[in-house]
Design an enzyme around this catalytic site. Structure first.
Site, mmCIF file in Angstrom:
data_model
loop_
_atom_site.group_PDB
_atom_site.id
_atom_site.type_symbol
_atom_site.label_atom_id
_atom_site.label_comp_id
_atom_site.label_asym_id
_atom_site.label_seq_id
_atom_site.Cartn_x
_atom_site.Cartn_y
_atom_site.Cartn_z
ATOM 1 N N SER A 136 19.862 -26.939 11.296
ATOM 2 C CA SER A 136 19.786 -25.601 10.708
ATOM 3 C C SER A 136 20.286 -25.581 9.272
ATOM 4 C CB SER A 136 20.645 -24.634 11.525
ATOM 5 O OG SER A 136 20.065 -24.493 12.806
ATOM 6 N N ARG A 171 -16.496 13.540 -7.308
ATOM 7 C CA ARG A 171 -15.581 14.096 -6.301
ATOM 8 C C ARG A 171 -14.684 13.038 -5.645
ATOM 9 N NH1 ARG A 171 -19.497 17.444 -2.677
ATOM 10 N NH2 ARG A 171 -21.073 16.209 -3.778
ATOM 11 N N ALA A 215 -28.122 4.465 -6.371
ATOM 12 C CA ALA A 215 -26.662 4.292 -6.440
ATOM 13 C C ALA A 215 -26.144 4.457 -7.857
ATOM 14 C CB ALA A 215 -26.280 2.912 -5.901
#
Ligand code: UD1
Ligand code: CA
Length: 455
Positions: A405, A15, A9
């Site tokens: 609310s 690329r 690795a």
């Protein structure tokens, strides 16, 4: 037979056109190299050696806290070829058989490697080859008239006739250590790339009468390397199709197996349904009868039986109880714990929030650093102000509390059981049990009000 594994690795992966070392590009949400580690670790081995070069520090660091602590990292300062790379790892090898894997060939199956091991002995060389109608770019396997393997020739060094061969080298091979040290010492760079080719040991083995065997596969995806973004994308699709097939086999109903991504692990009960464009990350469990609506993102979360995530909901590090209904378009952030039958509606955000059984927050809320009891009702537009600009504070809301609310709850704050907050209140002090808090100015009506006229 004692086996050690060398994973190559060190390559740059130019690329990929990326600053990230190739080994760390993600497949299924984790580094390519971690897939190879996982497969390697599943074999009966005496050690795993990873040869790293480009971005070596970054590669090592990213595996620091992973489940692969025992990997021996081998530096390869200059990338002089696959043969040179293997040579760097040899001082650490004491087994009698070496398996070479590639860090950028992530999907090779354990079963295939086991087939190779099954025909190996400490005195032979086993190749993994591929029969493919499209051999471009790969090393060709040269066989004699009797079918015996004679050598591998890289495409760039191959003749016209050799290039027409459709059996290619996957790169993965099993090598006898007793011979390998000598072979590696005799490699040269006399080829078009000026590299020490590991593949040249094949002709040496042949010359010495070392038995050469091959396991040949036809599924190119399994040994497909990642060299550019297009190959990575196509492997990702292949990997995801495999994940989808596993879910289907476990009885999950996927509305479209091509439109679900599992970047981690999903464990599902019976009668689970998953709609399209759902992304799972990390560890996710789905209880019996759970359903996930379209366009949801679910990360490290436990979803209880019968619970439903509705369209466009994002959930992270949460625990969702049985029969909850979440969304559409809700966001549950880390530390959210919902009891059973909780309802979270559209545009509600929660963070470090515990909501007891049957509690509802149906519309447009922010609930952060809160603990809410059972059967509470959090009205539309309620905001918990958990942050004073310096520190976070907690809010505790009891059972059966009703928050009207558009109320603002300024933490630290406690609303006791059965208390009630009038709509539009700003509440910044404790509300005793059963009380109504009105935290807003009284309404005035002004008589004979004249609208401003137009000029
Ligand atoms: C290699 C094989 C080729 C095979 C192909 C399969 C050789 C000479 N050729 O070619 O026969 O068909 O793989 O994909 O082996 N690496 C290092 N250090 C180095 C060079 C490479 O660690 O100095 C690593 C790379 O990071 C990569 C792997 O080895 O993971 C393969 O290298 P790469 O250059 O991609 O080999 P290919 O030219 O594709
Ligand atoms: Ca190369």
């Amino acid at each position: 037979m004692k086996l050690e594994i060398i994973i190559l690795a060190a390559g740059k992966g130019s690329r990929m056109r990326s600053d990230l070392p190739k080994a760390l590009h993600p497949l299924g949400g984790r580094p390519l190299l971690s897939h190879v580690f996982e497969t390697a670790a599943s074999l009966n081995h005496r050690g795993i050696h990873a040869v790293i070069g480009h971005g070596a520090g970054q590669v090592r660091r990213s595996f620091h806290f992973s489940e692969f602590p025992a990997v021996n990292w081998v530096p390869q300062e200059r990338q002089l070829g696959t043969g040179h790379a293997v040579q760097q790892a040899m001082p650490g090898i004491s087994a009698d058989l070496v398996l070479v894997l590639y860090g950028d060939v992530p999907l090779v199956r354990r079963a295939t490697l086991k087939r190779m091991l099954a025909i190996a002995d400490t005195g032979s060389l086993v190749l993994l080859t591929l029969e493919t109608p499209n051999p471009r770019g790969l090393g060709r396997v040269l066989r004699g008239p009797d079918g015996a393997i004679e050598a591998i020739v890289e495409e760039r060094d191959a003749s016209e006739t050799q290039r027409r061969i459709c059996e290619v080298n996957s790169g993965i091979m099993l090598l006898p250590v007793a011979r390998l040290r000598d072979w590696l010492g005799r490699l040269d760079r006399d080829n078009s790339q000026g590299e020490y080719y590991l593949t040249d040991v094949v002709a040496m083995a042949r010359a010495e009468g070392v038995p050469l065997r091959a396991v040949t596969i036809e599924d190119s995806g399994e040994v497909q390397g990642v060299n550019d973004p297009a190959q990575l994308a196509s492997l990702e699709r292949r990997y995801q199709m495999g994940k989808a097939e596993q879910l289907l086999a476990a009885g999950v109903r996927l509305l479209d197996p091509a439109r679900v991504d599992v970047r981690g692990e999903v464990v599902a009960g019976k009668d689970v349904e998953i709609d399209v464009n759902v992304v799972f990350e990390g560890k996710v469990s789905l209880g019996d009868g759970a359903s996930i609506g379209p366009n949801c993102v679910v990360r490290n979360t436990e979803i209880g039986p019968g619970a439903r995530l509705l369209a466009g909901t994002c959930v992270e590090d949460a625990v969702i109880g049985a029969d909850c209904s979440i969304g559409p378009m809700a966001r549950l952030r880390p530390g959210t714990e919902l009891g059973d039958g909780v309802k979270i509606g559209n545009f509600v955000e929660t963070k470090k929030a515990r909501l007891g059984n049957g509690t509802k927050a149906n519309h447009l809320c922010y609930l952060g650093d809160v603990e809410i009891g059972e059967n509470a009702n959090i009205g539309a537009g309620v905001i918990v102000c958990n942050y004073d600009g310096e520190q976070k504070h907690r809010t505790v809301i009891g059972d059966n509390v009703f928050v009207g609310s558009n109320s603002v709850l300024v933490a630290p704050l406690r609303l006791h059981d059965d208390s009630y907050v009038a709509a539009g209140s700003t509440v910044n002090s404790e509300v005793p049990a059963g009380h109504l808090a009105v935290g807003r100015s009284r309404q005035r009506n002004i008589s004979r009000w004249r609208r401003p006229g137009k000029r």
